[in-house]
Scaffold this motif. Structure first.
Motif, PDB file in Angstrom:
ATOM      1  N   THR A   1      -6.899   0.514  -8.171  1.00  0.00           N
ATOM      2  CA  THR A   1      -5.563  -0.452  -8.208  1.00  0.00           C
ATOM      3  C   THR A   1      -6.191  -1.670  -8.551  1.00  0.00           C
ATOM      4  OG1 THR A   1      -5.087   0.594  -6.039  1.00  0.00           O
ATOM      5  CG2 THR A   1      -4.254  -1.538  -6.436  1.00  0.00           C
TER       6      THR A   1
ATOM      7  N   TYR B   1      -8.827   0.402   6.100  1.00  0.00           N
ATOM      8  CA  TYR B   1      -7.608   0.627   5.825  1.00  0.00           C
ATOM      9  C   TYR B   1      -6.428   1.669   5.663  1.00  0.00           C
ATOM     10  CZ  TYR B   1      -9.834  -4.262   4.464  1.00  0.00           C
ATOM     11  OH  TYR B   1     -10.538  -5.378   4.664  1.00  0.00           O
ATOM     12  N   ARG B   2      -7.226   2.698   5.261  1.00  0.00           N
ATOM     13  CA  ARG B   2      -6.284   3.720   5.214  1.00  0.00           C
ATOM     14  C   ARG B   2      -5.959   4.210   6.530  1.00  0.00           C
ATOM     15  NH1 ARG B   2      -6.560   9.553   3.638  1.00  0.00           N
ATOM     16  NH2 ARG B   2      -8.448   9.974   5.026  1.00  0.00           N
TER      17      ARG B   2
ATOM     18  N   MET C   1       0.916  -1.238  -0.073  1.00  0.00           N
ATOM     19  CA  MET C   1      -0.015  -0.061   0.232  1.00  0.00           C
ATOM     20  C   MET C   1       0.947   1.297   0.148  1.00  0.00           C
ATOM     21  SD  MET C   1      -3.205   0.757   2.553  1.00  0.00           S
ATOM     22  CE  MET C   1      -3.929  -0.958   2.176  1.00  0.00           C
ATOM     23  N   ASP C   2       0.590   2.179  -1.003  1.00  0.00           N
ATOM     24  CA  ASP C   2       1.278   3.357  -0.839  1.00  0.00           C
ATOM     25  C   ASP C   2       0.471   4.460  -1.373  1.00  0.00           C
ATOM     26  OD1 ASP C   2       2.897   5.552  -1.326  1.00  0.00           O
ATOM     27  OD2 ASP C   2       3.960   4.647  -2.994  1.00  0.00           O
ATOM     28  N   LEU C   3       0.035   5.436  -0.571  1.00  0.00           N
ATOM     29  CA  LEU C   3      -1.079   6.413  -0.789  1.00  0.00           C
ATOM     30  C   LEU C   3      -0.555   7.653  -1.159  1.00  0.00           C
ATOM     31  CD1 LEU C   3      -3.987   5.365   1.667  1.00  0.00           C
ATOM     32  CD2 LEU C   3      -3.523   4.510  -0.464  1.00  0.00           C
ATOM     33  N   SER C   4       0.578   7.686  -1.668  1.00  0.00           N
ATOM     34  CA  SER C   4       1.189   8.973  -2.186  1.00  0.00           C
ATOM     35  C   SER C   4       1.281   9.001  -3.636  1.00  0.00           C
ATOM     36  CB  SER C   4       2.675   9.112  -1.568  1.00  0.00           C
ATOM     37  OG  SER C   4       3.434   7.982  -2.186  1.00  0.00           O
TER      38      SER C   4
ATOM     39  N   MET D   1       0.728   5.516  -6.135  1.00  0.00           N
ATOM     40  CA  MET D   1      -0.519   5.028  -5.509  1.00  0.00           C
ATOM     41  C   MET D   1      -0.656   3.583  -5.611  1.00  0.00           C
ATOM     42  SD  MET D   1      -3.343   6.315  -3.882  1.00  0.00           S
ATOM     43  CE  MET D   1      -2.798   8.376  -4.071  1.00  0.00           C
ATOM     44  N   ARG D   2      -1.134   3.146  -4.544  1.00  0.00           N
ATOM     45  CA  ARG D   2      -1.595   1.644  -4.546  1.00  0.00           C
ATOM     46  C   ARG D   2      -2.342   1.442  -3.197  1.00  0.00           C
ATOM     47  NH1 ARG D   2      -0.899  -2.723  -7.221  1.00  0.00           N
ATOM     48  NH2 ARG D   2      -1.596  -4.760  -5.978  1.00  0.00           N
ATOM     49  N   PHE D   3      -3.546   1.254  -3.563  1.00  0.00           N
ATOM     50  CA  PHE D   3      -4.488   0.848  -2.163  1.00  0.00           C
ATOM     51  C   PHE D   3      -4.953  -0.478  -2.396  1.00  0.00           C
ATOM     52  CE2 PHE D   3      -8.408   2.300   0.235  1.00  0.00           C
ATOM     53  CZ  PHE D   3      -7.885   2.329   1.316  1.00  0.00           C
ATOM     54  N   ALA D   4      -4.099  -1.350  -1.887  1.00  0.00           N
ATOM     55  CA  ALA D   4      -4.455  -2.868  -1.966  1.00  0.00           C
ATOM     56  C   ALA D   4      -3.338  -3.432  -0.931  1.00  0.00           C
ATOM     57  CB  ALA D   4      -4.217  -3.531  -3.126  1.00  0.00           C
ATOM     58  N   PHE D   5      -3.604  -4.707  -0.212  1.00  0.00           N
ATOM     59  CA  PHE D   5      -2.624  -5.333   0.374  1.00  0.00           C
ATOM     60  C   PHE D   5      -1.770  -6.114  -0.151  1.00  0.00           C
ATOM     61  CE2 PHE D   5      -6.156  -4.185   3.212  1.00  0.00           C
ATOM     62  CZ  PHE D   5      -5.592  -3.861   4.467  1.00  0.00           C
TER      63      PHE D   5
END
Lengths: 381, 321
Positions: free
Chosen positions: A302, B239-240, A1-4, B1-5
């Protein structure tokens, strides 16, 4: 996970923000759902196209920037943040275009995509009929084969067609195999509205604009090149369009983020009445819900990047954003108090438009059926 | 940006799920309803064996050196089976502060007033005037309170007359300990609510009335669709928030409060609709449903109720100048 965001994405955002700041008309255009306003909005679409901001995610050959889905989301956020004009080309660029990219021939792509992005061809959606709304498979308009002329003859009536009175073209479903039932035997056609035999009558909507139309077709000839996808396979092609309509492309988070920001600003400006804890609660809940929608979209994008298809999950999204939009506008009217009834208060007209959200793109009752049957696996009746 | 496990994070979840399904079936929760300490026979040791109880402890100190983000899915599994153990209090709160070697621990942080399982753990981590203190069980004066969920042995805790305390953190540690507790609690609620939805979908497919499964009726479908929607738009906030805690995001407390408020409401909806769709069978204490519903009622206000969390978000966002 990388929210940037990556440096490239940040640069893309900055470029979009700067261009919008310099180019968005300082005075709000008249509604694009009126004939005068529609023309004014097309001028704006041409400006967007000339600067290659009209269809950022498309290939460059059709006027796009080959932007990633992430960049498209960023552009949407910036577009709504800048309070830029409504997209009167939306049914073309957001609904029809993804379908043309998926099912169209090369000739159809070359013929329709760029004019659509430029706003020189404008598209409305011919799904609903007087007796086929939620029960879309009940379509009765017909397409009769004309082998001599090498095409089809379309007859019937489409209705509740948004901006139908102003658009140059319509895409829609017609029954091409009279022996087939329901979802079978439908074909997806592209129809020029200036073709002989087409009559369009505009009529008013709840929010006061004349944005609705009914489209009558009396033996309208279209050639074979106007069939999108395979003959009698129109249901499948149309469902690809509704997936875009319910989910990602038509109603991106940026739209609702901007509404929530305006709501917070209204709350701060309004002062005394805002001390009502119930209103305070409603405003903060709007902020939380919009953030939830933004994050859920990040997860969807994603998953698409990993090769997944959003598919039926767009029904979850559609119910959520449409009901959230109403809650936010309800809250704004409550904050406005007696000023809520004033037409130019910045919220009343949009409130009325928000009320259409649970109806268009498949009513929320239909979406809940889809969620129950196709996501939860509950039994069909 | 990557929103996953990551696959590792999902594998850890799967391993814990597999163990819990085996070690903590509903019969185990039911027996915890009436046994001496309200807890299970073997799951604590199994969790310890897998390392997850000390997952947040640095590797150098004998833990797994993982982050809250690695554990959030495990919390969901804990909720799914309604595990009656102080998992969040130990793994996300106390062990993350004091490390390993202190036995099993509970916690009392933030606006929480009661400590769960304080009589059967070795120590309790308490917040005292912006300090965190680890208090050995023998130093605590406990007074039992009766929870609607009989597995939750709750206590008021008094440590004013004991020397058996160790100061283990200041204001920053207090704030983070509470946020981890609220996040773990939120993820647990998500698992509980997901299970309520799953068992209700299954039940409505088998229960027939008017000659058809009741799950084929739109009135039933739409209730469960609403639960599914509510969970869909609570999950990513959780999750966030886990991500924000794991990277020390400056807004992590706001993110925790957003998810805590959202999931508490989603879980309430899950309870209401699960019960309604089960009908009288769900109202019976012979059905397992009541144990999940009561856990939701207990946890949805355990670490700040939804109004408290919304107000924390409101102060940060609405009142900001």
């Amino acid at each position: 996970m990388d929210l940037s965001w990556s440096p490239t994405e940040v640069e893309f955002r900055n470029e979009a923000r700067a261009w919008l700041a310099a180019n968005v008309p300082s005075e709000k255009l008249p509604s694009g759902d009126t004939s005068d306003g529609f023309a004014r909005h097309l001028e704006w679409e041409q400006r967007l196209f000339d600067a290659r901001w009209a269809v950022v995610s498309w290939p460059e050959e059709y006027g796009g920037r080959n932007a990633t889905l992430w960049e498209w989301l960023i552009f949407e956020e910036e577009y709504y943040r800048a309070r830029a004009p409504q997209r009167v080309t939306q049914n073309g660029i957001f609904l029809l275009a993804p379908t043309i990219f998926e099912f169209g021939t090369q000739e159809q792509r070359d013929r329709y995509l760029q004019p659509m992005a430029q706003g020189t061809q404008t598209w409305c959606q011919g799904w609903s009929e007087p007796d086929a709304g939620s029960d879309l498979a009940g379509i009765r308009s017909t397409a009769v084969r004309d082998d001599v002329a090498g095409g089809w003859r379309l007859s019937g009536q489409k209705t509740w067609t948004t901006r139908g009175a102003f658009c140059t073209h319509m895409f829609g479903l017609f029954r091409s195999d009279p022996a087939a039932e329901r979802h079978a035997g439908l074909t997806y056609f592209l129809v020029p509205l200036d073709a002989p035999g087409v009559t369009v009558r505009g009529f008013g909507r709840l929010d006061g604009d004349e944005g609705f139309a009914e489209v009558f077709l009396d033996d309208v000839f279209v050639d074979d090149a106007m069939v999108l996808g395979e003959v009698n396979d129109g249901w499948k092609v149309a469902m690809a369009t509704t997936g875009s309509e319910r989910g990602l492309t038509l109603r991106s988070p940026g739209r609702f983020m901007a509404t929530a920001d305006r709501l917070v600003q209204l709350y701060r400006d309004i002062g005394a009445r805002a001390s009502d804890p119930a209103l305070r609660h409603a405003v903060v809940q709007a902020v939380i819900d919009v953030e939830a929608y933004r994050l859920q979209t990040l997860a969807t994008v994603t998953a698409i990047g990993d090769g997944g298809k959003p598919g039926v999950t767009s029904s979850l999204t559609k119910v959520f954003w449409s009901e959230l939009d109403i809650r936010m506008h309800d809250t704004a009217l409550a904050l406005l108090g007696t000023a809520a009834e004033l037409e130019d208060n910045g919220w009343m007209k949009d409130f009325q438009f928000a009320l259409s959200g649970p109806i268009y793109a498949g009513t929320n009752e239909i979406q809940r059926n889809v969620i129950a049957e196709r996501i939860l696996g509950m039994p069909k009746r | 940006m990557r929103f996953a496990f990551t696959t590792d994070q999902l594998a850890l979840r799967d391993a814990v799920r597999e163990m819990l399904v085996k070690e903590c079936p509903s019969s185990e929760v039911r027996s915890a309803w009436s046994n001496a300490n309200g807890r299970t026979a073997g799951t604590w040791d199994a969790l310890m064996g897998m390392g997850v109880l000390e997952a947040l402890v640095p590797e150098a100190a004998g833990g797994l050196g993982l982050s809250v983000l690695d554990l959030v899915l495990v919390c969901e599994e804990v909720g799914r089976v309604a595990l009656p153990e102080p998992f969040v209090e130990h793994a996300l709160v106390a062990a993350a502060v004091v490390g390993s070697g202190h036995g099993s621990m509970s916690a009392l942080v933030g606006p929480a007033a009661l400590s769960v399982y304080a009589d059967s753990v070795d120590a309790v981590l308490v917040e005292d005037d912006e300090r965190l203190l680890l208090v050995a069980r023998e130093g605590l004066v406990l007074e039992r309170q009766s929870s609607v969920d009989h597995t939750r042995h709750l206590f008021t805790v008094d440590w004013s007359n004991t020397e058996a305390t160790t100061e283990v953190g200041g204001p920053r540690e207090c704030a983070d300990a509470f946020d981890r507790a609220a996040l773990g609690n939120a993820a647990t609620l998500l698992g509980l609510a997901q299970n309520l939805l799953d068992v209700t979908v299954d039940y409505t497919a088998t229960r027939s009335q008017f000659g058809a499964p009741i799950g084929s009726f739109q009135a039933v479908k739409h209730k469960l669709a609403d639960v599914r929607i509510a969970l869909e738009f609570a999950r990513p906030l959780i999750y966030r928030a886990a991500y924000s805690l794991s990277v020390d995001d400056i807004d992590r407390s706001i993110h925790v409060s957003m998810c805590a408020a959202q999931v508490a409401d989603a879980a309430s909806l899950a309870v209401r609709h699960a019960l309604q769709c089960h009908g009288a069978i769900g109202y019976s204490d012979e059905s397992d449903l009541h144990m999940w519903m009561k856990r939701v009622w207990a946890l949805q206000r355990a670490y700040g109720d939804p109004a408290w969390h919304r107000e924390r978000v409101a102060r940060a966002i609405l009142d900001k100048t």
